[in-house]
Design an enzyme around this catalytic site. Structure first.
Site, PDB file in Angstrom:
ATOM      1  N   HIS B  70       0.820  -1.209   0.000  1.00 38.25           N
ATOM      2  CA  HIS B  70       0.000   0.000   0.000  1.00 38.25           C
ATOM      3  C   HIS B  70       0.859   1.266   0.000  1.00 38.25           C
ATOM      4  O   HIS B  70       0.574   2.231  -0.710  1.00 38.25           O
ATOM      5  CB  HIS B  70      -0.931  -0.042   1.224  1.00 38.25           C
ATOM      6  CG  HIS B  70      -1.700   1.221   1.456  1.00 38.25           C
ATOM      7  ND1 HIS B  70      -1.333   2.143   2.405  1.00 38.25           N
ATOM      8  CD2 HIS B  70      -2.805   1.722   0.845  1.00 38.25           C
ATOM      9  CE1 HIS B  70      -2.190   3.160   2.384  1.00 38.25           C
ATOM     10  NE2 HIS B  70      -3.088   2.937   1.453  1.00 38.25           N
ATOM     11  N   GLU B  73       2.266   1.821  -3.378  1.00 36.19           N
ATOM     12  CA  GLU B  73       1.210   2.353  -4.255  1.00 36.19           C
ATOM     13  C   GLU B  73       1.151   3.880  -4.134  1.00 36.19           C
ATOM     14  O   GLU B  73       1.107   4.602  -5.129  1.00 36.19           O
ATOM     15  CB  GLU B  73      -0.134   1.724  -3.886  1.00 36.19           C
ATOM     16  CG  GLU B  73      -1.338   2.326  -4.590  1.00 36.19           C
ATOM     17  CD  GLU B  73      -2.461   2.682  -3.625  1.00 36.19           C
ATOM     18  OE1 GLU B  73      -2.802   3.895  -3.537  1.00 36.19           O
ATOM     19  OE2 GLU B  73      -3.002   1.782  -2.951  1.00 36.19           O
ATOM     20  N   HIS B  74       1.173   4.381  -2.903  1.00 41.77           N
ATOM     21  CA  HIS B  74       1.161   5.838  -2.700  1.00 41.77           C
ATOM     22  C   HIS B  74       2.386   6.490  -3.329  1.00 41.77           C
ATOM     23  O   HIS B  74       2.286   7.527  -3.986  1.00 41.77           O
ATOM     24  CB  HIS B  74       1.175   6.160  -1.190  1.00 41.77           C
ATOM     25  CG  HIS B  74      -0.182   6.183  -0.564  1.00 41.77           C
ATOM     26  ND1 HIS B  74      -0.646   7.267   0.144  1.00 41.77           N
ATOM     27  CD2 HIS B  74      -1.175   5.264  -0.526  1.00 41.77           C
ATOM     28  CE1 HIS B  74      -1.868   7.006   0.597  1.00 41.77           C
ATOM     29  NE2 HIS B  74      -2.207   5.797   0.210  1.00 41.77           N
ATOM     30  N   GLU B 145      -4.609   8.113   7.149  1.00 43.48           N
ATOM     31  CA  GLU B 145      -5.483   7.113   6.518  1.00 43.48           C
ATOM     32  C   GLU B 145      -5.789   5.986   7.519  1.00 43.48           C
ATOM     33  O   GLU B 145      -6.931   5.547   7.650  1.00 43.48           O
ATOM     34  CB  GLU B 145      -4.804   6.555   5.251  1.00 43.48           C
ATOM     35  CG  GLU B 145      -5.719   5.678   4.417  1.00 43.48           C
ATOM     36  CD  GLU B 145      -5.068   5.203   3.111  1.00 43.48           C
ATOM     37  OE1 GLU B 145      -3.891   5.528   2.865  1.00 43.48           O
ATOM     38  OE2 GLU B 145      -5.759   4.506   2.336  1.00 43.48           O
TER      39      GLU B 145
END
Lengths: 430, 432
Positions: B70, B73-74, B145
């Site tokens: 994740h 991905e950012h 997040e």
């Protein structure tokens, strides 16, 4: 772009047909337009749930669902939508194209069910069934209390309520728990009958349809009694210059603070400068390239999300961001600084062009989903704009930087709402 | 090179597949009537891929802090010039990305400038640029997040349940990781994972909308021709040996909610199924759940009228190669009572058997729903690759569904909906 094929009055019901071969389904949406009003909201919100419980022919929720499964999993349902100061009771039917089910007329069979749902509900002693109304009142009360469960929506809704305590727009779309008590099966039924008789009704059909055939099917679907003229709904209050900023805060045992700012834009959906406002909102916070995302998130690392959104019918703009509670001041300053920058004309040509392209892209893809297509034209009906997508795109293309600055200078901060944690402690796992 | 064309008569759709030497797999589905063009670029790297062996280092076993897929991905959206959002914005596109348990997907949709946008997608996904500074900046964003999800009761009840069902399998961990695990992520870890999992041989592309397959193919090969890759060697993914038994029977957490939220899960046997077999299991289990817990069934009406569930109560099944589970639940005023009612509902079906009439009806409904979802370009593209990564041909769904029998469901009922292999997760309101 798919365009309107025909529009006709049928006992004061406006029919909008969009024949297209693009989709694998046919969507029929029905909207009964009502004013959003404190005294009426809970009743209007209760109706879809009670109606979905059963019809004369299919007396229970279960009977209805079984019938829908036989029709290849057709979708049929009712709901309420809040748009500005309108409270809209909506019904929708989605069936597979007939070509996917040879030998069947799914649209015709589906419309029979839709007709039953709207105008032939299950009755007991001439009114809604008592048990259904009682159970749905309990369910709705839970739904209203359950707003708090989603903190992102809760913070937005609470900001709106604090901002508009004496305006229709401040009413929650499900009404309030207190207003449920006095609703009886008699009062609810007679309220519903008045809606069917008097309120404006719009019907949209999107899909692979023959206009003439569909029109005659719809005539049969909507054959209940209507008054000669529909009731006139009051205008929406848009223009408002706050004297001073309202500060509101609330504490819940949570991990992340939610900062919400409510602005009055003093521009309605009908106004000529609506498109300038749309650009303003886009440059500020509707895209990843917007000032809020770039500055609150990318530069300062304060948040995962930071957005601005317009409620086009009410002319309200909301900014939302989830932040560390102790960063309240810093986040607030950065957000307000972005608003000020635009007001002072600090907009790059890239920001102008990129936002225009982003918005135009959104309008270009509207026609790729039957639901967004219907929603666009419903907005037109509610907000008094009859133009199609091409007109919108044209208008957006013509906006100059000065127009945006002008629109931004009609925008005033009304309310700052901060949801935080009382003692800085979040939920602990046990 | 020749396109392989897969056509489905019922769906009336045609997908073009190009097996590019060394990867990535390329799929194009032309939809002439749509304005939107949608492209995704996916890699088989998800949150569960946290332990693996790379051939190059003498088979060294690497274990990652949770949340790397994740985080990567950012960070892939960054390059020397800043981030790529601005460049997609120049062409009016809407870019995004998401990370699941098993894959990472980068995407955009647009109406104009497709070639420019597609080039940008190919370019940025194949150009990692990580610095200490940008990694540390991202930690702040991802921390928020994580905090957002910590306050989300639906998310918490779900991950608490997975942690109750699975003792060792990494599916039990939050996709974004934890504050602690993300603080351990460095640019070196990101580069290492990038070079391991973002090899074209591990990736696939799906493009849908008003596009020409030949044009897409040219762009992909051109972008690959600028780069050199070592031959693709599949990294050895290591999943811990998960026992059949559940980790905990019950897990409870308090959050700021109006009433309790209840989830019950059934852990599937560790199967290593893939392809049509995995699909058949998925569809049979989904049908079974519909027949027991569906809105058209007696149990649903009973629970609803008792006020134990609301209309959002749902049951569903997830089938991956290394894990599987059924999950059901929603908000309730009485989790204990709901739990007992659900178990007794299952027992009744075990005693009385599944009915043919209901089976045929639910099958018919599932067919219709599948067809309806083909209105959405995003649905088609995202699912096509997600199924492809499990070696399933997405268009086979209708065919495999037809072949499922009531006996298959009867078998799944006893094998899978086993009380001993179930766990519950409850979110309660804070006590006043």
């Amino acid at each position: 772009m798919i365009t309107l094929d025909s529009k006709t009055l049928l006992d004061n019901i406006r029919i909008h047909l969009f024949p297209t071969t693009k989709f694998k389904t046919v969507l029929v949406s029905v909207f009964i337009n009502q004013v959003l009003e404190r005294e009426l909201a809970a009743q209007t919100a209760l109706l879809p749930a009670v109606l979905e419980r059963g019809t004369r022919e299919y007396p229970s929720f279960r009977d209805l669902k079984i019938r829908l499964e036989e029709l290849f999993g057709a979708e049929l349902g009712a709901d309420v939508v809040k748009k500005g100061e309108r409270h809209i009771l909506s019904f929708s039917l989605e069936v597979a194209n007939n070509k996917f089910a040879p030998g069947e007329n799914l649209l015709k069979q589906g419309l029979t069910l839709l007709k039953n749902l709207i105008s032939d509900p299950f009755l007991e002693n001439g009114v809604f069934k008592r048990d259904y109304v009682r159970q749905e009142k309990e369910q709705l009360a839970k739904e209203i209390r359950g707003l708090v469960n989603d903190k992102v929506s809760y913070a937005i809704e609470r900001c709106v309520q604090e901002m508009c305590p004496n305006e229709r727009y401040g009413v929650f779309k499900y009404g309030s728990v207190d207003d449920l008590d006095i609703i009886s099966e008699e009062s609810l039924y007679s309220y519903y009958q008045s809606l069917l008789r008097e309120n404006p009704i719009d019907v949209f059909v999107v899909g692979e349809i023959d206009a003439d055939e569909t029109f005659s099917l719809l005539e049969d679907t909507f054959n209940f009694y209507r008054e000669k003229t529909t009731s006139k709904l009051p205008p929406v209050e848009v223009y408002n210059t706050p004297v001073e900023v309202r500060y509101r805060e609330e504490a819940l045992p949570i991990n992340q603070g939610k900062l919400t700012l409510g602005y009055r834009t003093n521009t309605s959906y009908q106004d000529d400068d609506y498109f300038s406002l749309l650009l303003y909102n886009g440059i500020l916070g509707a895209f990843p390239h917007s000032k809020l995302f770039q500055n609150v998130r990318e530069k300062a690392s304060l948040a995962y999300y930071a957005f601005s959104r317009l409620e086009k019918h009410k002319g309200v703009q909301l900014i939302g961001s989830g932040i560390e509670i102790e960063n309240y001041q810093q986040a607030l300053e950065i957000i307000q600084e972005q608003v000020e920058l635009i007001k002072q004309g600090n907009i790059s040509s890239e920001e102008m062009e990129n936002t225009k392209r982003g918005l135009i892209n959104q309008y270009n893809v509207l026609g790729d989903s039957p639901y967004s297509l219907v929603n666009f034209f419903l907005d037109g009906v509610i907000g008094g704009r009859e133009e199609g997508v091409d007109y919108f795109i044209n208008k957006i293309e013509g906006i100059k930087k000065d127009d945006v600055v002008e629109a931004s200078n009609k925008v005033f901060l009304d309310t700052i709402y901060f949801l935080h944690s009382r003692d800085g402690e979040g939920g602990e796992q046990s | 090179m020749q396109w392989q064309i897969k056509e489905n008569e019922t769906l009336k759709e045609k997908v073009y597949f190009m097996p590019i030497e060394g990867g990535p797999e390329l799929y194009v589905l032309p939809k002439k009537e749509y304005n939107k063009k949608y492209a995704i670029f996916s890699t088989r790297f998800g949150s569960i891929d946290n332990t693996f062996r790379v051939a190059g280092n003498g088979g060294e076993k690497i274990t990652l802090p949770d949340g790397v897929a994740h985080f990567l991905e950012h960070k892939l959206f960054d390059d020397e010039k800043g981030n790529v959002f601005d460049r997609f914005a120049e062409y009016g596109a809407s870019p995004n990305a998401f990370t699941s348990f098993t894959l990472t997907t980068y995407l955009f949709s647009c109406t104009d400038f497709f070639d420019e946008n597609f080039k940008l997608l190919l370019e940025f996904v194949q150009s990692p640029y990580f610095t200490e500074e940008s990694v540390s900046k991202e930690q702040g964003i991802i921390q928020q997040e994580i905090n957002m999800y910590q306050d989300n009761p639906d998310w918490r009840v779900f991950f608490n349940l997975l942690a109750a069902l699975f003792k060792d399998h990494p599916v039990r961990n939050d996709i974004a990781g934890t504050s602690e695990s993300i603080s351990m992520i460095t640019k070196d870890i990101l580069y290492k994972c990038y070079h391991t999992f973002y090899h074209p041989g591990n990736m696939a592309i799906f493009v849908i909308g008003n596009v020409e397959p030949s044009n897409i193919y040219e762009q992909v090969t051109e972008s690959l021709s600028n780069r050199t890759f070592p031959p693709f060697e599949n990294m050895g993914r290591v999943y811990p040996r998960e026992k059949a038994a559940v980790n905990e029977k019950k897990v409870v957490q308090e959050l700021a909610v109006s009433q309790p939220i209840f989830n019950m899960g059934f852990k599937d046997t560790y199967s290593f199924l893939e392809g049509r077999e995995l699909l058949a299991r998925e569809l049979a289990t989904e049908l079974l759940l519909e027949m027991i817990f569906g809105r058209s069934e007696q149990l649903f009406t009973h629970l609803y009228e008792e006020g134990l569930i609301d209309e959002r109560f749902d049951a569903g099944y997830t089938a991956e190669t290394s894990y599987g589970y059924t999950l059901m639940g929603g908000e309730t005023n009485d989790p204990e009572k709901l739990h007992q009612e659900l178990l007794s509902g299952i027992r009744n079906f075990k005693k009385e058997g599944l009915r043919k009439e209901s089976f045929e009806r639910h099958k018919r409904k599932m067919r219709g729903e599948f067809l309806r979802s083909f209105n959405s370009l995003e649905f088609i593209a995202n699912n096509y690759l997600a199924y492809r990564f499990r070696k399933i041909e997405f268009f086979d769904i209708l065919d495999v569904l037809e072949k499922i029998t009531l006996d298959d469901l009867q078998k799944r009922l006893f094998e899978h909906l086993d009380e001993d292999l179930s766990a519950v997760s409850i979110i309660n309101p804070f006590k006043q």
